[in-house]
Design a protein around this motif. Sequence first.
Motif, PDB file in Angstrom:
ATOM      1  N   GLY A  28       0.794  -1.224   0.000  1.00  0.00           N
ATOM      2  CA  GLY A  28       0.000   0.000   0.000  1.00  0.00           C
ATOM      3  C   GLY A  28       0.820   1.265   0.000  1.00  0.00           C
ATOM      4  N   LEU A  29       2.058   1.191  -0.465  1.00  0.00           N
ATOM      5  CA  LEU A  29       2.928   2.364  -0.514  1.00  0.00           C
ATOM      6  C   LEU A  29       3.183   2.777  -1.964  1.00  0.00           C
ATOM      7  CD1 LEU A  29       5.467   1.173   2.184  1.00  0.00           C
ATOM      8  CD2 LEU A  29       3.621   2.812   2.485  1.00  0.00           C
ATOM      9  N   GLY A  30       2.132   2.770  -2.738  1.00  0.00           N
ATOM     10  CA  GLY A  30       2.246   3.079  -4.163  1.00  0.00           C
ATOM     11  C   GLY A  30       2.776   4.465  -4.453  1.00  0.00           C
ATOM     12  N   LEU A  31       2.611   5.375  -3.513  1.00  0.00           N
ATOM     13  CA  LEU A  31       3.117   6.740  -3.700  1.00  0.00           C
ATOM     14  C   LEU A  31       4.636   6.734  -3.868  1.00  0.00           C
ATOM     15  CD1 LEU A  31       2.619   9.790  -3.708  1.00  0.00           C
ATOM     16  CD2 LEU A  31       2.869   9.738  -1.228  1.00  0.00           C
ATOM     17  N   TYR A  32       5.314   5.858  -3.134  1.00  0.00           N
ATOM     18  CA  TYR A  32       6.775   5.785  -3.222  1.00  0.00           C
ATOM     19  C   TYR A  32       7.248   5.115  -4.513  1.00  0.00           C
ATOM     20  CZ  TYR A  32       6.519   7.148   1.622  1.00  0.00           C
ATOM     21  OH  TYR A  32       6.255   7.831   2.777  1.00  0.00           O
ATOM     22  N   HIS A  33       6.323   4.478  -5.194  1.00  0.00           N
ATOM     23  CA  HIS A  33       6.659   3.829  -6.465  1.00  0.00           C
ATOM     24  C   HIS A  33       7.150   4.857  -7.484  1.00  0.00           C
ATOM     25  CE1 HIS A  33       5.541   0.073  -8.953  1.00  0.00           C
ATOM     26  NE2 HIS A  33       6.614   0.627  -9.413  1.00  0.00           N
ATOM     27  N   ALA A  34       6.682   6.078  -7.393  1.00  0.00           N
ATOM     28  CA  ALA A  34       7.151   7.141  -8.300  1.00  0.00           C
ATOM     29  C   ALA A  34       8.648   7.374  -8.126  1.00  0.00           C
ATOM     30  CB  ALA A  34       6.380   8.427  -8.049  1.00  0.00           C
ATOM     31  N   PHE A  35       9.152   7.248  -6.921  1.00  0.00           N
ATOM     32  CA  PHE A  35      10.586   7.401  -6.703  1.00  0.00           C
ATOM     33  C   PHE A  35      11.363   6.261  -7.349  1.00  0.00           C
ATOM     34  CE2 PHE A  35       8.811   9.726  -2.993  1.00  0.00           C
ATOM     35  CZ  PHE A  35       9.246  10.985  -3.380  1.00  0.00           C
ATOM     36  N   VAL A  36      10.786   5.074  -7.342  1.00  0.00           N
ATOM     37  CA  VAL A  36      11.415   3.941  -8.022  1.00  0.00           C
ATOM     38  C   VAL A  36      11.502   4.230  -9.518  1.00  0.00           C
ATOM     39  CG1 VAL A  36      11.168   1.487  -8.604  1.00  0.00           C
ATOM     40  CG2 VAL A  36      10.729   2.265  -6.269  1.00  0.00           C
ATOM     41  N   TYR A  37      10.450   4.811 -10.077  1.00  0.00           N
ATOM     42  CA  TYR A  37      10.478   5.169 -11.502  1.00  0.00           C
ATOM     43  C   TYR A  37      11.567   6.193 -11.799  1.00  0.00           C
ATOM     44  CZ  TYR A  37       6.130   2.729 -12.566  1.00  0.00           C
ATOM     45  OH  TYR A  37       5.181   1.780 -12.752  1.00  0.00           O
ATOM     46  N   LEU A  38      11.779   7.139 -10.910  1.00  0.00           N
ATOM     47  CA  LEU A  38      12.846   8.125 -11.106  1.00  0.00           C
ATOM     48  C   LEU A  38      14.222   7.462 -11.090  1.00  0.00           C
ATOM     49  CD1 LEU A  38      11.553  11.116  -8.966  1.00  0.00           C
ATOM     50  CD2 LEU A  38      11.626  10.931 -11.458  1.00  0.00           C
ATOM     51  N   VAL A  39      14.407   6.505 -10.199  1.00  0.00           N
ATOM     52  CA  VAL A  39      15.683   5.791 -10.151  1.00  0.00           C
ATOM     53  C   VAL A  39      15.868   4.958 -11.415  1.00  0.00           C
ATOM     54  CG1 VAL A  39      17.037   4.067  -8.899  1.00  0.00           C
ATOM     55  CG2 VAL A  39      15.731   5.781  -7.637  1.00  0.00           C
ATOM     56  N   VAL A  40      14.800   4.314 -11.887  1.00  0.00           N
ATOM     57  CA  VAL A  40      14.877   3.545 -13.139  1.00  0.00           C
ATOM     58  C   VAL A  40      15.253   4.468 -14.292  1.00  0.00           C
ATOM     59  CG1 VAL A  40      13.483   2.303 -14.854  1.00  0.00           C
ATOM     60  CG2 VAL A  40      13.327   1.694 -12.446  1.00  0.00           C
ATOM     61  N   LEU A  41      14.671   5.635 -14.355  1.00  0.00           N
ATOM     62  CA  LEU A  41      15.004   6.593 -15.407  1.00  0.00           C
ATOM     63  C   LEU A  41      16.469   7.007 -15.327  1.00  0.00           C
ATOM     64  CD1 LEU A  41      14.039   8.367 -17.744  1.00  0.00           C
ATOM     65  CD2 LEU A  41      13.441  10.101 -16.060  1.00  0.00           C
ATOM     66  N   ALA A  42      16.968   7.248 -14.132  1.00  0.00           N
ATOM     67  CA  ALA A  42      18.371   7.628 -13.964  1.00  0.00           C
ATOM     68  C   ALA A  42      19.301   6.491 -14.387  1.00  0.00           C
ATOM     69  CB  ALA A  42      18.631   8.018 -12.511  1.00  0.00           C
ATOM     70  N   VAL A  43      18.990   5.261 -14.001  1.00  0.00           N
ATOM     71  CA  VAL A  43      19.816   4.107 -14.393  1.00  0.00           C
ATOM     72  C   VAL A  43      19.794   3.949 -15.905  1.00  0.00           C
ATOM     73  CG1 VAL A  43      19.940   1.572 -14.304  1.00  0.00           C
ATOM     74  CG2 VAL A  43      19.601   2.894 -12.208  1.00  0.00           C
ATOM     75  N   TRP A  44      18.626   4.077 -16.506  1.00  0.00           N
ATOM     76  CA  TRP A  44      18.533   3.944 -17.961  1.00  0.00           C
ATOM     77  C   TRP A  44      19.351   5.028 -18.660  1.00  0.00           C
ATOM     78  CZ3 TRP A  44      16.766   7.001 -21.944  1.00  0.00           C
ATOM     79  CH2 TRP A  44      16.698   6.369 -23.184  1.00  0.00           C
ATOM     80  N   LEU A  45      19.298   6.260 -18.151  1.00  0.00           N
ATOM     81  CA  LEU A  45      20.049   7.362 -18.758  1.00  0.00           C
ATOM     82  C   LEU A  45      21.550   7.113 -18.658  1.00  0.00           C
ATOM     83  CD1 LEU A  45      19.861  10.137 -20.096  1.00  0.00           C
ATOM     84  CD2 LEU A  45      19.937  11.135 -17.826  1.00  0.00           C
ATOM     85  N   ILE A  46      22.011   6.666 -17.504  1.00  0.00           N
ATOM     86  CA  ILE A  46      23.435   6.366 -17.338  1.00  0.00           C
ATOM     87  C   ILE A  46      23.850   5.246 -18.288  1.00  0.00           C
ATOM     88  CG2 ILE A  46      25.121   5.383 -15.728  1.00  0.00           C
ATOM     89  CD1 ILE A  46      23.556   6.952 -13.519  1.00  0.00           C
ATOM     90  N   PHE A  47      23.021   4.215 -18.415  1.00  0.00           N
ATOM     91  CA  PHE A  47      23.311   3.121 -19.331  1.00  0.00           C
ATOM     92  C   PHE A  47      23.366   3.623 -20.777  1.00  0.00           C
ATOM     93  CE2 PHE A  47      21.490  -0.018 -22.260  1.00  0.00           C
ATOM     94  CZ  PHE A  47      22.507  -0.946 -22.239  1.00  0.00           C
ATOM     95  N   TYR A  48      22.415   4.476 -21.154  1.00  0.00           N
ATOM     96  CA  TYR A  48      22.384   5.005 -22.523  1.00  0.00           C
ATOM     97  C   TYR A  48      23.654   5.795 -22.825  1.00  0.00           C
ATOM     98  CZ  TYR A  48      21.044   7.786 -26.539  1.00  0.00           C
ATOM     99  OH  TYR A  48      21.031   8.379 -27.759  1.00  0.00           O
ATOM    100  N   LEU A  49      24.074   6.642 -21.893  1.00  0.00           N
ATOM    101  CA  LEU A  49      25.289   7.427 -22.105  1.00  0.00           C
ATOM    102  C   LEU A  49      26.523   6.526 -22.188  1.00  0.00           C
ATOM    103  CD1 LEU A  49      24.555  10.457 -19.764  1.00  0.00           C
ATOM    104  CD2 LEU A  49      24.421  10.378 -22.267  1.00  0.00           C
ATOM    105  N   SER A  50      26.529   5.446 -21.429  1.00  0.00           N
ATOM    106  CA  SER A  50      27.622   4.483 -21.482  1.00  0.00           C
ATOM    107  C   SER A  50      27.683   3.802 -22.853  1.00  0.00           C
ATOM    108  CB  SER A  50      27.431   3.455 -20.377  1.00  0.00           C
ATOM    109  OG  SER A  50      28.288   2.379 -20.547  1.00  0.00           O
ATOM    110  N   VAL A  51      26.532   3.437 -23.392  1.00  0.00           N
ATOM    111  CA  VAL A  51      26.493   2.815 -24.726  1.00  0.00           C
ATOM    112  C   VAL A  51      26.956   3.808 -25.793  1.00  0.00           C
ATOM    113  CG1 VAL A  51      24.939   1.896 -26.493  1.00  0.00           C
ATOM    114  CG2 VAL A  51      24.753   1.113 -24.147  1.00  0.00           C
ATOM    115  N   GLU A  52      26.562   5.061 -25.672  1.00  0.00           N
ATOM    116  CA  GLU A  52      27.006   6.077 -26.634  1.00  0.00           C
ATOM    117  C   GLU A  52      28.529   6.236 -26.595  1.00  0.00           C
ATOM    118  OE1 GLU A  52      25.320   7.860 -29.015  1.00  0.00           O
ATOM    119  OE2 GLU A  52      23.754   6.428 -28.534  1.00  0.00           O
ATOM    120  N   ARG A  53      29.103   6.225 -25.404  1.00  0.00           N
ATOM    121  CA  ARG A  53      30.556   6.320 -25.259  1.00  0.00           C
ATOM    122  C   ARG A  53      31.212   5.099 -25.893  1.00  0.00           C
ATOM    123  NH1 ARG A  53      31.874   5.773 -19.761  1.00  0.00           N
ATOM    124  NH2 ARG A  53      30.101   7.129 -19.459  1.00  0.00           N
TER     125      ARG A  53
END
Length: 97
Positions: free
Chosen positions: A57-82
């Motif tokens: 029942g802590l779905g509100l905190y799930h938005a923070f998980v999405y932000l972390v997923v976005l950050a991990v994906w962005l770091i991975f994308y920049l690593s692939v570009e490099r």
Amino acid sequence: MKFNDIIRVGVILPPSVNEKMLLDREGFKKYAFPRHLAEGVIMVFLGMAGILLDLNGLGLYHAFVYLVVLAVWLIFYLSVERGKKKFYKQFDNKKKK
């Protein structure tokens, strides 16, 4: 990729990259494997955290998980570009000419 020497375009590499244009195939595998493994492990843990938050029942905190997923994906994308600039002919410093 590491065990059967297959590099999947569209999964490991972006579709805009031609696998046959690799400058150093073994170097690319050593560069990419730990990054892909780390991304996969992080995404699995974040997915499990999201499920646990929803179940408790802590779905509100799930938005923070999405932000972390976005950050991990962005770091991975920049690593692939490099990596594309480092290991592919078609991205090999066009400004040096």
